[in-house]
Design an enzyme around this catalytic site. Structure first.
Site: not given
Length: 753
Positions: A124, A126-128
């Site tokens: 997602a 928000r993680y990358t």
């Protein structure tokens, strides 16, 4: 479309529903075509991609900066330029970061951005984290230099570029895919060095041909080292029209007798390949393969191991089969549809794309030079004012201190322009101290030289071309790389014939009256003593091999075929053919044939018509069968009779009236299907009313004997005894002796040897 808008007294517009829906659909269609699905020829980007790249540059996410959360970028894109779904925007962003999807990625990502096996397995947003790749500078480097037109964003609060000032033809380098309304695009990626060389060649020699360009651009270049096996002629034809197809084939090596696949076609999953091969193994269509392994890792992104069953297996034959039956070989559609610099969608050939892009690039460079020239001229103008101020510094200070409107006083006193006066007034006190004549004149000389160079370039097509070529070569040197996808000439892949994988054992295919079939091992089978279901009994049998097709004939004259090895064993009672075939309602299966493709059979109806047909023409993969024998009115199908030699054999026909006729089999035609020719003369009316019809047909040679059965009586006749019945095809024939005129059947007694 007619405009029939009416306005009511209340001020409400009334439009016919037909006109409204037509206009709404056309508006939507144009939006999807121009603002969503098709790339722009200038920068090779769709609007969402352009907005992502521009938003990241505005956030300062250059290749040299730190990575930032992808959610930050997506939020900026949606909030400022692209009011659509965040998941669709993030997917577009991910695609531009995947080195296995984009030939020259525009985004440098940190974290899980998907894998070749599953491109949509990315984490997602928000993680990358992400930033622009170095290659993105090709699109952004000249953005703030007056090179492109701008337009308001969706709410009019900001401006965004209509296209980016690409220094290279990105539309060819990264390609594009998209589906609009009524049209689509599939542009393959190309090698940067090759395309740049072609652009340089076109600038140096505008009259060069497509063949000249194709010496430099060998063909598309995908982000995989799998082979492009499309012929050169097909590639050139594709470049002529802008439409065509490409085939890619996986590469493999032989490692100690194992097949190791080292590269897969573009966007093909290794896991899917293994699944496809495993399905064939489970279906026993790949008996020569013993095992599969996926040994892919970080160092070897693609390493699929196929283990043969023995060292006698032909590895190239196995791979040829897999190329034909799995995605190890894949075809790609090419449709070079894009928005041209005139703002219209069009499918363009390679020469058209290159020439139009060079026109776009020339316009961009001209805008850039003119923008810089305007800046230089403006600065020179200001420097002239500074020089006046320096030479008259005390008087300038006095005017500023004493005059109510110093700008106009300066303009009047020193005969300078309003722009120069404004620049003098904007100077800070500490800058006035630095106004040295030498420095001003030095900057003037430098800028004057630059101005002269810019003016010369803008006025000279040759100098303009030389500059563009220099910049193209510099970018090719900086961002170019070697070709990844080799173009290789390969033969057509062929799937292994399933019949060749089946052992060739003798079998007897048995058909019952109720249409049940089975295959018994061997030829020494007493078919009438086999077990049959209650109310069922033996109908027909055929001797053949397990790797041959069993061809069934039904009462309507249609033929059907099934592989003999797929039929159930004769240990049971078989299976109904209607479970695997789809005959017409009311049809019954009457016979079965087997043999090689070239084997011949006599096919006839009891109306006295027939022909000789090859087994090859009776085969079909259609469950509904194929039309083989056309029945005359009132006629019924007779069991087929095997033919050994058309030229030396004779056909013997006998009717229920006891009339027997013999003639050379060569008088009958060989047909693929049809009614055939008349065998024995029987009036059609008598056939329709079932008063007279053919009872039996046999084929015999001069060395054979004929046995005629009538009830319990048997009459054996040698060939010499049949001379009385020898005649021409289509005759009525002669009567058999008394007591044998109600013939039940005829049997040929073959001569020994």
């Amino acid at each position: 479309m007619t405009n029939t808008i009416e306005i009511t007294p209340e001020g409400v517009e009334q439009v016919p529903l037909r006109d409204y829906t037509e206009r709404a659909y056309l508006d939507y269609s144009m939006y999807v075509i121009l603002d969503r699905a098709l790339p722009n020829l200038g920068d090779g980007l769709k609007p969402v991609q352009r907005r992502i790249v521009y938003a990241m540059s505005e956030l300062g996410l250059k290749a040299s900066s730190k990575h930032k959360k992808s959610a930050r970028t997506v939020g900026d894109v949606l909030g400022k330029f692209h009011p659509h779904g965040d998941s669709a925007c993030y997917e577009a962003m991910v695609l531009m970061a995947q080195s296995f999807s984009y030939r020259y990625p525009l985004i440098d990502g940190q974290g899980n951005w998907g894998s070749p096996d599953d491109p949509k397995s990315f984490a997602a947003m928000r993680y990358t984290e992400s930033r622009l790749a170095g290659y993105a500078e090709v699109l952004l480097a000249e953005l703030g230099q007056g090179t492109v037109e701008w337009q308001p964003n969706f709410d009019g609060s900001l401006d965004e570029p209509i296209s980016l000032p690409a220094r290279l033809p990105n539309v060819l380098l990264n390609g594009s895919t998209g589906i609009a309304v009524g049209m689509s695009t599939d542009i393959p990626p190309h090698n940067l060095r090759e395309v740049t060389s072609a652009c340089v060649r076109l600038l140096e020699d505008p009259g060069c041909s497509l063949d000249d360009v194709c010496e430099l651009i060998q063909g598309p270049d995908f982000p995989t080292s799998a082979e492009i096996i499309t012929s050169r002629n097909d590639i050139i034809n594709m470049y002529v029209t802008g439409k065509g197809g490409l085939r890619m084939r996986a590469t493999y090596v032989d490692e100690s007798g194992d097949i190791v696949v080292t590269a897969l076609p573009h966007q093909v999953s290794g896991a899917k390949i293994l699944e496809q091969i495993a399905q064939q193994m489970n279906a026993k269509k790949l008996p020569m393969v013993a095992d599969l392994r996926d040994e892919s890792d970080h160092e070897n992104p693609t390493r699929l191991v196929i283990v043969p069953r023995s060292n006698r297996v032909d590895l190239d034959e196995v791979m040829s089969h897999l190329f034909a039956t799995t995605d190890l070989e894949k075809t790609y559609r090419v449709n070079m549809n894009m928005i041209g610099i005139n703002g219209r969608p069009q499918v363009k050939g390679l020469m058209e794309v290159l020439n139009e892009w060079l026109e776009y690039r020339t316009s961009t460079v001209r805008n850039r030079l003119q923008y810089r020239l305007d800046k230089v001229v403006d600065r020179l103008h200001i420097l002239e004012g500074y020089l006046v101020a320096f030479l008259n510094i005390d008087e300038v200070i006095h005017i500023i201190r004493t005059e109510d409107q110093p700008r106009y006083a300066l303009m009047e006193r020193f005969e300078i322009t309003e722009r120069q006066a404004e620049a003098i007034l904007d100077l800070k006190l500490r800058q006035i101290a630095k106004l040295e004549e030498i420095k001003i004149r030095s900057e003037q000389e430098s800028l004057a030289a630059e101005r002269d160079g810019l003016e010369k370039t803008l006025k000279s097509k040759a100098r303009m071309k030389k500059l563009i070529i220099k910049e193209l070569k510099a970018d090719a040197e900086k961002y170019g790389d070697d070709r990844k996808s080799p173009i290789v000439s390969r033969g057509e892949a062929k799937a292994i014939d399933p019949a060749s994988l089946v052992s060739s054992d003798p079998v007897t295919v048995v058909l019952s009256q109720k249409g049940w079939a089975r295959a018994a091992k061997g030829h020494e089978i007493d078919v009438e003593k086999l077990s049959y279901k209650s109310g069922d009994s033996y109908q027909a049998a055929a001797l053949g091999r397990s790797n041959q097709l069993a061809i069934f004939l039904d009462s309507t004259g249609r033929s059907y075929s099934l592989p003999a090895h797929t039929l159930p064993s004769a240990r049971g009672q078989g299976e109904p053919l209607t479970g695997r075939l789809s005959p017409v309602s009311g049809a019954t299966f009457i016979s079965v044939m087997m043999g090689t493709d070239s084997d011949r059979y006599l096919l006839a109806s009891d109306a006295g018509y027939g022909f000789v047909g090859q087994l090859e023409n009776m085969q079909t993969k259609n469950k509904a069968g194929k039309a083989l024998i056309k029945l005359p009115k009132g006629g019924l199908i007779l069991p087929p009779v095997k033919v050994i030699d058309v030229d030396s054999e004779y056909l013997v026909a006998v009717s229920n009236e006891g009339r027997l006729l013999m003639f050379s089999l060569s008088e009958l035609p060989e047909l693929a299907k049809g009614k055939g020719n008349k065998i024995i003369g029987i009036p059609g009316v008598r056939v329709v009313e079932r008063e007279e019809f053919v009872v039996a047909l046999v084929v015999m040679s001069e060395e054979d004997e004929l046995q005629v059965k009538a009830g319990r009586r048997k009459l054996t006749l040698k060939f010499a005894d049949l001379e009385h019945y020898l005649g021409e095809r289509g005759r009525r024939g002669n009567k058999l002796p008394r007591g044998f005129q109600k013939v039940d059947s005829m049997l040929v007694l073959r001569a020994e040897g």
